[in-house]
Design a protein around this motif. Sequence first.
Motif, PDB file in Angstrom:
ATOM      1  N   GLU A   2      -4.610 -13.518  -6.579  1.00  0.00           N
ATOM      2  CA  GLU A   2      -5.265 -12.240  -6.284  1.00  0.00           C
ATOM      3  C   GLU A   2      -4.797 -11.165  -7.253  1.00  0.00           C
ATOM      4  O   GLU A   2      -3.613 -11.092  -7.583  1.00  0.00           O
ATOM      5  CB  GLU A   2      -4.922 -11.830  -4.851  1.00  0.00           C
ATOM      6  N   GLN A   5      -2.318  -4.994  -6.625  1.00  0.00           N
ATOM      7  CA  GLN A   5      -2.823  -3.778  -5.968  1.00  0.00           C
ATOM      8  C   GLN A   5      -3.020  -2.677  -6.994  1.00  0.00           C
ATOM      9  O   GLN A   5      -2.161  -2.426  -7.820  1.00  0.00           O
ATOM     10  CB  GLN A   5      -1.818  -3.339  -4.896  1.00  0.00           C
ATOM     11  N   SER A  78     -11.292  -9.342  -3.986  1.00  0.00           N
ATOM     12  CA  SER A  78      -9.970  -9.139  -3.406  1.00  0.00           C
ATOM     13  C   SER A  78     -10.140  -8.292  -2.150  1.00  0.00           C
ATOM     14  O   SER A  78     -10.048  -7.065  -2.208  1.00  0.00           O
ATOM     15  CB  SER A  78      -9.025  -8.456  -4.397  1.00  0.00           C
ATOM     16  N   ARG A  80      -8.135  -7.805   0.151  1.00  0.00           N
ATOM     17  CA  ARG A  80      -6.916  -7.032   0.417  1.00  0.00           C
ATOM     18  C   ARG A  80      -6.938  -5.719  -0.352  1.00  0.00           C
ATOM     19  O   ARG A  80      -6.691  -4.634   0.209  1.00  0.00           O
ATOM     20  CB  ARG A  80      -5.687  -7.855   0.020  1.00  0.00           C
ATOM     21  N   ASN A  81      -7.238  -5.774  -1.656  1.00  0.00           N
ATOM     22  CA  ASN A  81      -7.252  -4.556  -2.458  1.00  0.00           C
ATOM     23  C   ASN A  81      -8.413  -3.630  -2.056  1.00  0.00           C
ATOM     24  O   ASN A  81      -8.279  -2.403  -2.076  1.00  0.00           O
ATOM     25  CB  ASN A  81      -7.344  -4.900  -3.947  1.00  0.00           C
ATOM     26  N   ALA A  83      -9.594  -3.407   0.961  1.00  0.00           N
ATOM     27  CA  ALA A  83      -9.168  -2.792   2.220  1.00  0.00           C
ATOM     28  C   ALA A  83      -8.201  -1.636   1.969  1.00  0.00           C
ATOM     29  O   ALA A  83      -8.279  -0.587   2.621  1.00  0.00           O
ATOM     30  CB  ALA A  83      -8.520  -3.837   3.126  1.00  0.00           C
ATOM     31  N   ILE A  84      -7.279  -1.823   1.005  1.00  0.00           N
ATOM     32  CA  ILE A  84      -6.333  -0.751   0.676  1.00  0.00           C
ATOM     33  C   ILE A  84      -7.086   0.492   0.188  1.00  0.00           C
ATOM     34  O   ILE A  84      -6.804   1.622   0.600  1.00  0.00           O
ATOM     35  CB  ILE A  84      -5.331  -1.237  -0.395  1.00  0.00           C
ATOM     36  N   VAL A 110     -13.047 -10.052   7.554  1.00  0.00           N
ATOM     37  CA  VAL A 110     -11.732 -10.700   7.460  1.00  0.00           C
ATOM     38  C   VAL A 110     -11.086 -10.883   8.833  1.00  0.00           C
ATOM     39  O   VAL A 110      -9.984 -11.419   8.939  1.00  0.00           O
ATOM     40  CB  VAL A 110     -10.779  -9.901   6.533  1.00  0.00           C
ATOM     41  N   ASN A 112     -10.141  -8.539  11.094  1.00  0.00           N
ATOM     42  CA  ASN A 112      -9.221  -7.499  11.596  1.00  0.00           C
ATOM     43  C   ASN A 112     -10.008  -6.647  12.593  1.00  0.00           C
ATOM     44  O   ASN A 112     -10.475  -5.548  12.289  1.00  0.00           O
ATOM     45  CB  ASN A 112      -8.703  -6.650  10.436  1.00  0.00           C
TER      46      ASN A 112
END
Length: 316
Positions: A2, A5, A78, A80-81, A83-84, A110, A112
């Motif tokens: 991945e 960030q 990504s 995760r990125n 979402a950030i 995802v 959550n």
Amino acid sequence: TEPAQPAAGSAAAHDAPAHQAPARPDDFPSLHSEPAAPRDGEAIAARIAAWERELRARGGDPALHHEIGRLWEIGPRSPRNAAIAYQNAYRLDRAWLPTLKAARRLFSEVGNWQMAAQLLEAEAEAAAGDPKRAALLHFERGLVLEERLGRRDAAWALYQRALELDPACLPALLHVAAQHAGEPAALAATLERIAAAAAVVALRARALAAAAALYEDRLGSPDEAARLWEAAFAADGSDRLVARRLALHLERQGRHRELAAVLRAEIERGGQEGAAAAWRLGRVLLRAGAEDEALEALLQARRLAPRDRLVLGALA
């Protein structure tokens, strides 16, 4: 592996001078429609880096964080990125709808669900000026709480809130009706509300018919049943199931004049069922002493079904 960030989530991005002019939503066509964005990883990384430089120049800006999140979703993906970035945008402006919608979709994808429910709540608050939209969002949040997080009591409070905001919120009404399957009185009341909310004639008639059947078959309330059968027939006289049940009900009550009107409407549709209705009308009129009209109805039945034994027997 991945991607790392992005710097968009760093403290420096949030601590940049606040006097810079903020980006406007119109600066980002992707917030309104999908642009012809780069698809390869290097081009995506270059675009993200450009937006990060813009962030450092402008200071914390929800629209820029949103755009970075969208780019992380294009590919190489990504979550995760993304979402950030959406969380950064959400922290800066908790009522900005593009971020609320994008983040809610991503967190749902995802799994959550806790965050998805929180975002639905924020979106409902932002839609306070539009009761119908807010009602749908409360309903959707209720589904998340009930089906994903096991919080049924909290979910039902949200369904009721949705119906307070919009008594005609059909998804909420249909869901509540399904849950009342074992409670005929509550189900009948909900079906009446569904009928009042339904824009589709067939749905309105069937909801009224279902409520009428509950009153007649399970609640022992023939007067309520009669009211609802008649309302269902008035809503959609072409629904043969409704017409047949109403005719049975009127016949039981000896209301021959109203029964004749229902049967005549059925005859006009022709075919074997029209012939059966004409034969039945003839029998009703005979019992009512209207022999000439009865003969006319039976002759019409013969025209529609010339070989039907019941019709021929009645005319013999």
